[in-house]
Design an enzyme around this catalytic site. Structure first.
Site, short mmCIF file in Angstrom:
data_model
loop_
_atom_site.label_atom_id
_atom_site.label_comp_id
_atom_site.label_asym_id
_atom_site.label_seq_id
_atom_site.Cartn_x
_atom_site.Cartn_y
_atom_site.Cartn_z
N ASN A 113 77.44 62.52 36.97
CA ASN A 113 76.82 63.80 37.35
C ASN A 113 77.77 64.99 37.22
OD1 ASN A 113 77.66 61.93 39.55
ND2 ASN A 113 77.59 63.79 40.78
N CYS A 124 75.32 68.50 44.73
CA CYS A 124 74.26 67.91 45.55
C CYS A 124 74.82 67.13 46.72
CB CYS A 124 73.34 67.03 44.72
SG CYS A 124 74.15 65.65 43.97
N GLY A 174 67.10 59.35 45.26
CA GLY A 174 68.05 58.51 44.53
C GLY A 174 69.08 57.96 45.51
N1 PLP Z 1 73.01 59.51 41.55
C1 PLP Z 1 73.46 60.51 40.79
C2 PLP Z 1 74.25 60.20 39.56
C3 PLP Z 1 73.20 61.83 41.14
O1 PLP Z 1 73.66 62.84 40.40
C4 PLP Z 1 72.46 62.08 42.33
C5 PLP Z 1 72.24 63.47 42.79
O2 PLP Z 1 72.97 64.34 42.42
C6 PLP Z 1 72.00 60.99 43.07
C7 PLP Z 1 72.29 59.71 42.65
C8 PLP Z 1 71.21 61.19 44.34
O3 PLP Z 1 69.88 61.51 44.04
P1 PLP Z 1 68.98 62.28 45.14
O4 PLP Z 1 69.36 63.72 45.08
O5 PLP Z 1 67.58 62.02 44.66
O6 PLP Z 1 69.26 61.66 46.44
#
Ligand code: PLP
Length: 374
Positions: free
Chosen positions: A143, A312, A71
């Site tokens: 998130n 994350c 993402g």
């Molecule tokens: N966008 C949102 C709202 C997220 O919560 C996250 C990861 O927590 C991402 C993008 C990034 O995704 P990825 O972990 O696949 O890079």
């Protein structure tokens, strides 16, 4: 270590059994979707049906699905790939993968109110002041807090000003009903591992006809937008995860039960974005007199996995830009944890969380009261 209770689904979700099954079928094969022989043709067929199945599950008939490895990659590319001259705007509560590329590209920041919702009047004023076509990036669901943005109203304003819209729907897929055609954004980001798919497969979904630059050049994969041999096993698993997650949307309201119990225990607990429309799986709870760091460690010792802020993006506890943008009290900002449930979360696990939260609250606040009295 006690039993393991996983309440951090917004960081990543466990791989679904159905996903594991389809991935294992594909994993050992020498699949390069650009090869001309029978293995290559089979890989191409798996790749294209995964693309089609994602478009069908998310009602994205008017869009092209471009696979990426995360993402984060899709978000970085979304903000960088538009061909037309534009001025970039991002909300103050975006994921770091938008905030950081947005800062690099000199994006202007759109404020939110105390519930974490975009201030539509302020947004309209900022767009009006733009000398170029505005390109706005706003997430559907946050998130950290689960707050859901009024994306249809946002889209109307953006389009009224002749602009473009990117929407990060990573946290919304499989949690609330959605149709990408109805959302009508120009670009949309999704990610597999948030919904029971593997890490390493995600997509930028682009409105057909939108003029964008290639993200990565080389062998011309992904219709020339994103060169690099596609990870067939991960993509097949990703598509299966989207299908299953959309079909098994959580029905119960674990969040409301959990929050009402917390409020019974502690009237002074603060739930970020409480008054806003939010994801049914996410609670952001500030406990008076105990830092998030201490809580995360204490829960971990009890075998309960939760996170503080946006797990994350860090692995360490930093102040949340989301709670700052919402103007949450400075003291409480450092005390906020995120609890995020998933399809596999049981009532017993929720009870175990509440019991531990109550114990920590009493410990922190009894000693605080005692200290004040001394
Ligand atoms: N966008 C949102 C709202 C997220 O919560 C996250 C990861 O927590 C991402 C993008 C990034 O995704 P990825 O972990 O696949 O890079």
């Amino acid at each position: 270590m006690k039993q393991s209770i996983y309440l951090d689904y917004n960081a990543t979700a466990p791989l679904l059994d159905e996903v594991k099954e389809v991935m294992l079928e594909v994993m050992g094969a020498p699949y390069n979707a650009s090869s001309v022989h029978s293995f290559g043709r089979k890989a191409k067929q798996l790749l294209e049906s995964a693309r089609q199945n994602i478009a069908t599950a998310l009602d994205a008939g008017g869009y092209q699905v471009i696979f990426t490895a995360s993402g984060t990659e899709a978000n970085n590319q979304a903000l960088s790939c538009l061909n037309e001259p534009h001025e970039l705007f991002i909300s103050a509560v975006e994921h770091d993968s938008i905030m950081k590329i947005g800062n690099k590209l000199h994006a202007r920041v759109l404020p939110v109110d105390e519930n974490g919702i975009i201030d539509l009047n302020a947004m309209e004023k900022l767009l009006l002041s733009s000398q170029k076509k505005p390109f706005v990036s706003i997430m559907l669901a946050n998130n950290e807090t689960g707050v859901i943005q009024p994306i249809h109203e946002i889209a109307q304003i953006v389009f009224k000003h002749g602009g473009f819209l990117h929407c990060d729907i990573v946290q919304a897929v499989g949690k609330i009903p959605l149709s990408i055609n109805n959302l009508n954004a120009d670009m949309v980001t999704i990610s597999g591992h948030k919904l029971g798919g593997p890490v390493g497969a995600a997509a930028l979904i682009i409105k057909k006809g939108l003029q964008v630059k290639p993200f990565q050049v080389g062998g011309g994969q992904e219709s020339g937008y994103r060169a690099g041999t596609e990870n067939i096993a991960a993509i097949v698993g990703f598509a299966k995860a989207v299908e299953v997650a959309v079909k098994n949307m959580p029905a119960g309201r674990k969040r409301d039960y959990l929050e009402s119990r917390i409020k019974e225990i502690a009237k002074d607990a603060v739930i970020a974005g409480e008054k806003a429309k939010r994801l049914p799986n996410t609670s952001n709870i500030a406990m008076p007199n105990m830092t998030a760091e201490t809580q995360v460690i204490a829960f971990d010792l009890e075998g309960i996995a939760i996170s503080s802020g946006s797990a994350c993006s860090s692995g360490k506890v930093a102040e949340s830009h989301v709670l700052s943008a919402m103007n949450v009290d400075q003291g409480l900002r450092n005390n906020a944890i995120r609890v995020s449930t998933g399809a596999q979360t049981t009532e017993e696990e929720i009870e175990a969380f509440i019991k531990t939260w109550e114990r920590l609250y009493k410990k922190a606040n009894d000693s605080h009261i005692n200290k004040e009295a001394a």
